[in-house]
Design an enzyme around this catalytic site. Structure first.
Site, PDB file in Angstrom:
ATOM      1  CB  CYS A 151     -10.069  48.727 -19.297  1.00  0.00           C
ATOM      2  SG  CYS A 151     -10.578  48.088 -18.116  1.00  0.00           S
ATOM      3  CG  HIS A 152      -9.151  50.471 -14.601  1.00  0.00           C
ATOM      4  ND1 HIS A 152      -9.876  49.302 -14.643  1.00  0.00           N
ATOM      5  CD2 HIS A 152      -9.918  50.352 -13.796  1.00  0.00           C
ATOM      6  CE1 HIS A 152     -10.773  48.547 -14.159  1.00  0.00           C
ATOM      7  NE2 HIS A 152     -10.524  49.390 -13.590  1.00  0.00           N
TER       8      HIS A 152
END
Length: 182
Positions: free
Chosen positions: A107-108
């Site tokens: 993800c991030h």
């Protein structure tokens, strides 16, 4: 299932992590026999954006990558944004690349890898909003469930966790990767 008995896996996160992106890989590596160790910039515990609380085992300022076999970076916008502004966390993550050790990021979480300057020339995936950030840092961004590039395992979202967990375990079992570099 691959046996990771005797392996020590660092998880690096802070408040605001995506709960499942910590708990699912944590369960996967511990079920495979590894010891999971929570590393965070500060505090005795951290809390995910959905309320999961995780005790902190070691502060990132004193954590040493040489003590671990691999690193996992959960996502979460707030988590990743805070980690990428913490010099000790950046240095800790970069040290895994310098030692050619496996790193899993979802993800991030790859925002931290951009700050660590370790994505140039690498193929990686992430949450789609990081595509331009990663390309600007020199990475080849692809939209795939899981991507493995010389010991760097990346995925996009919690939907990808089964594939991510399997590849993280596989790469940890393989050990150091000559192509994994800072």
């Amino acid at each position: 299932m691959t046996d990771l008995t005797g392996k020590r896996i660092a998880f690096l996160a802070t408040n605001g992590f995506e709960d499942s992106e910590l708990t699912s890989p944590w369960a996967a590596v511990t079920n495979a026999g590894a010891a999971a160790i929570m590393v965070a910039p500060e505090g005795d515990s951290i809390e995910g954006k959905n309320g999961h609380k995780q005790d902190v085992d070691e502060p990132s300022a004193s954590a040493n990558a040489a003590s671990f076999d691999a690193l996992v970076l959960p996502g979460g916008v707030v988590n990743a944004d805070h980690l990428r502004m913490d010099d000790a966390s950046i240095a800790f993550a970069k040290a895994f690349f310098e030692a050619s050790k496996p790193v899993g990021v979802i993800c991030h979480g790859s925002w931290l890898l951009i700050e660590a300057d370790v994505v140039d020339g690498r193929t990686i995936t992430s949450y789609p909003s990081l595509k331009t950030d990663l390309k600007n840092a020199g990475a080849e961004w692809v939209d795939e469930e899981v991507v493995v590039d010389q010991g760097l395992v990346s995925s996009r979202t919690p939907d990808d966790l089964p594939a991510f967990n399997a590849k993280v375990i596989e790469e940890i079992a393989e050990g150091a990767h000559a192509g994994q570099h800072a």
